[in-house]
Design an enzyme around this catalytic site. Structure first.
Site, PDB file in Angstrom:
ATOM      1  N   HIS A   7      64.208  23.426  92.116  1.00 57.92           N
ATOM      2  CA  HIS A   7      63.087  23.937  91.339  1.00 57.92           C
ATOM      3  C   HIS A   7      63.479  25.172  90.537  1.00 57.92           C
ATOM      4  O   HIS A   7      64.520  25.776  90.780  1.00 57.92           O
ATOM      5  CB  HIS A   7      61.874  24.269  92.234  1.00 57.92           C
ATOM      6  CG  HIS A   7      62.119  25.378  93.223  1.00 57.92           C
ATOM      7  ND1 HIS A   7      62.569  25.142  94.511  1.00 57.92           N
ATOM      8  CD2 HIS A   7      61.990  26.735  93.131  1.00 57.92           C
ATOM      9  CE1 HIS A   7      62.690  26.299  95.151  1.00 57.92           C
ATOM     10  NE2 HIS A   7      62.348  27.287  94.335  1.00 57.92           N
ATOM     11  N   HIS A  80      63.717  32.687  89.124  1.00 60.15           N
ATOM     12  CA  HIS A  80      64.925  32.221  89.812  1.00 60.15           C
ATOM     13  C   HIS A  80      65.118  30.718  89.622  1.00 60.15           C
ATOM     14  O   HIS A  80      64.212  30.029  89.177  1.00 60.15           O
ATOM     15  CB  HIS A  80      64.886  32.564  91.307  1.00 60.15           C
ATOM     16  CG  HIS A  80      63.799  31.867  92.093  1.00 60.15           C
ATOM     17  ND1 HIS A  80      62.540  32.385  92.251  1.00 60.15           N
ATOM     18  CD2 HIS A  80      63.788  30.689  92.759  1.00 60.15           C
ATOM     19  CE1 HIS A  80      61.806  31.570  92.997  1.00 60.15           C
ATOM     20  NE2 HIS A  80      62.531  30.520  93.302  1.00 60.15           N
ATOM     21  N   GLU A 129      68.568  30.898  94.083  1.00 56.84           N
ATOM     22  CA  GLU A 129      68.129  30.576  95.435  1.00 56.84           C
ATOM     23  C   GLU A 129      68.899  29.343  95.885  1.00 56.84           C
ATOM     24  O   GLU A 129      69.034  28.398  95.116  1.00 56.84           O
ATOM     25  CB  GLU A 129      66.611  30.276  95.424  1.00 56.84           C
ATOM     26  CG  GLU A 129      66.056  29.873  96.785  1.00 56.84           C
ATOM     27  CD  GLU A 129      64.564  29.504  96.719  1.00 56.84           C
ATOM     28  OE1 GLU A 129      63.985  29.448  95.606  1.00 56.84           O
ATOM     29  OE2 GLU A 129      63.984  29.263  97.795  1.00 56.84           O
TER      30      GLU A 129
HETATM   31 CO    CO Z   1      62.057  29.244  94.967  1.00 59.37          CO
END
Ligand code: CO
Length: 135
Positions: A7, A80, A129
């Site tokens: 994502h 992110h 991440e």
């Molecule tokens: Co995230």
């Protein structure tokens, strides 16, 4: 070791307002319910697309990890990028061995699996991440 893009994290001062952009302007139809993650200091809402997902994050309170980001970007913005990895502890050790700073210990993220963040100053200005793939 790097897996699929899971994502893109987007910080917003208002998930409700952001949902309107994705739903009414872009036409997204698969949008989850907003839920609280107080331990991460954020509200979260997933907007799902055919090949990936946007993770909308809104501060839960003053101490939120994204409060500083929103002070610098009051309208919100891309925060992110999250990639999947097989094993978060192996990934963390590999990153540290390569001299990349890892922010905090592996912890449960918004998707219910273990995550870490890599320092953006070690990754070309991008906050990355890493998230353990759902088993
Ligand atoms: Co995230």
């Amino acid at each position: 070791m790097i897996g699929r893009l899971n994502h893109v994290g987007v910080a917003t001062p208002s998930i409700d307002d952001s949902v309107k952009l994705y739903r009414d302007i872009l036409g997204a139809t698969d949008i989850g319910e907003k839920f609280a993650l107080p331990e991460q200091g954020v509200w979260v809402c997933f907007v799902n697309f055919e090949n990936s997902q946007v993770e909308l994050i809104e501060p839960y309170d003053e101490n939120s990890t994204i409060t500083g980001f929103l002070k610098q970007n009051p309208a919100g913005g891309q925060h992110h990028i999250c990639y999947e990895v097989e094993d978060i502890h192996v990934a963390r050790d590999e990153m540290l061995a390569k001299g990349v700073r890892v922010l905090g210990e592996p912890r449960i993220g918004a998707h219910g699996t273990l995550i870490i963040f890599l320092h953006p100053k070690d990754m070309g200005g991008v906050l990355i991440e890493l998230m353990e793939t759902h088993k």
